[in-house]
Write an enzyme that holds these catalytic residues in place. Sequence first.
Site, PDB file in Angstrom:
ATOM      1  N   GLU A 165       0.615  -1.045   0.076  1.00 38.34           N
ATOM      2  CA  GLU A 165      -0.114  -0.108   0.048  1.00 38.34           C
ATOM      3  C   GLU A 165       1.164   1.217  -0.114  1.00 38.34           C
ATOM      4  O   GLU A 165       1.917   1.236   0.677  1.00 38.34           O
ATOM      5  CB  GLU A 165      -0.939  -0.027   1.160  1.00 38.34           C
ATOM      6  N   LYS A 167      -9.867   1.452  -2.551  1.00 35.93           N
ATOM      7  CA  LYS A 167     -10.239   0.946  -1.236  1.00 35.93           C
ATOM      8  C   LYS A 167     -11.429   1.324  -0.561  1.00 35.93           C
ATOM      9  O   LYS A 167     -11.969   2.388  -0.666  1.00 35.93           O
ATOM     10  CB  LYS A 167      -9.127   1.520  -0.229  1.00 35.93           C
ATOM     11  N   CYS A 178      -5.603  -3.240   2.588  1.00 37.14           N
ATOM     12  CA  CYS A 178      -5.315  -3.118   3.921  1.00 37.14           C
ATOM     13  C   CYS A 178      -6.531  -3.183   4.524  1.00 37.14           C
ATOM     14  O   CYS A 178      -6.987  -4.280   4.934  1.00 37.14           O
ATOM     15  CB  CYS A 178      -4.587  -1.636   4.097  1.00 37.14           C
TER      16      CYS A 178
HETATM   17  O1  LIG Z   1      -6.870  -2.449  10.251  1.00 37.89           O
HETATM   18  C1  LIG Z   1      -5.577  -1.998  10.804  1.00 37.89           C
HETATM   19  O2  LIG Z   1      -5.265  -2.313  11.896  1.00 37.89           O
HETATM   20  C2  LIG Z   1      -4.832  -1.008   9.839  1.00 37.89           C
HETATM   21  C3  LIG Z   1      -5.146  -0.645   8.747  1.00 37.89           C
HETATM   22  C4  LIG Z   1      -4.579   0.271   7.781  1.00 37.89           C
HETATM   23  O3  LIG Z   1      -3.357   0.817   8.282  1.00 37.89           O
HETATM   24  C5  LIG Z   1      -5.020   0.620   6.596  1.00 37.89           C
HETATM   25  O4  LIG Z   1      -5.898   0.375   6.012  1.00 37.89           O
HETATM   26  O5  LIG Z   1      -4.061   1.368   5.893  1.00 37.89           O
END
Ligand SMILES: O=C(O)CCC(=O)C(=O)O
Length: 316
Positions: free
Chosen positions: A54, A145, A187
């Site tokens: 990401e 996303k 993510c």
């Molecule tokens: O869900 C998480 O704990 C981290 C998510 C995250 O860092 C993101 O979505 O970029």
Amino acid sequence: MASSTTPSPVLKQPVKLACVQLASGSDKAANLAHAAAKVREAAAAGAKIVVLPECFNSPYGCDHFPSYAETLLPSPPTEAQSPSFHALSAMARDNAVYLIGGSIPELVTTITTTTEGTHEEPKKTYYNTSLTFDPSGTLLATHRKIHLFDISIPGKITFRESDVLSPGDTLTLVDLPPYGRVAVAICYDVRFPELATIAARRGAFALVYPGAFNLTTGPLHWKLLGQARAVDNQCYVALCSPARDMSAGYHAWGHSLVVDPMAQVLGEAGEGEEVVVAELDGDKIEEARKGIPLRDQRRFDVYPDVSQGAVAAKEP
Ligand SMILES: O=C(O)CCC(=O)C(=O)O
């Protein structure tokens, strides 16, 4: 309800997948050049599907999204609109690999005309966007996303992507012939089992998540979520993180990993730069599904709301 038909294998031939755990800094051009070198390394190790993290071409954080954002539409963008698009396309083509290009901040500018029609106002919308290219360098899919990372754990971490970003609204499935179909999400999307389950039910052999967990939720949930999505869906899961940089504003957890359909970790990085390569084998999916036949044992009569799968999907 039991299904009487034998599904065809979702992964038609074994394939090596690499997660490139990349160290990135604030210089976009340097990040792109470095990513190209690491994709070459992954391809040299035999990977035919390569995954980047990401926000691989910028620091991660709400303050950085607007200044690093690139315009992707109309597609293909010009080099000036999106140097990352062109760099990713070249990485895929030069190495003849499928490239799931992590994510980049995307800018969409829309011009709205006032009701009086007197003047036009540009409106800027930002997304966290992943581009997938085929081995000829052609764009195959764009995933924005869906679930934005908005959390607050007192004394530990507060993050509000929605202060800057807008959410995507489609599940992304991508066909990678001759292997089969993968799902791409980003993510925080990994926390939503509904998305993964619908992707697997639509034939994905792997769920691929460029991600960047942190030092609070990383140790608690990163591997657990990878294994959970794998065991729920009896398919492969790949999570690809940036390398950890304690001098950056956001400290990524690292630990990129590939999990098999029985939730075994096939390969896991540490905190630094590393390329994790794992061989994915369709027989492992079929074995897991035959041994523990969840698919035939589902009781959609008991939970019909889930069976409707009412999620917009970009069918490949
Ligand atoms: O869900 C998480 O704990 C981290 C998510 C995250 O860092 C993101 O979505 O970029």
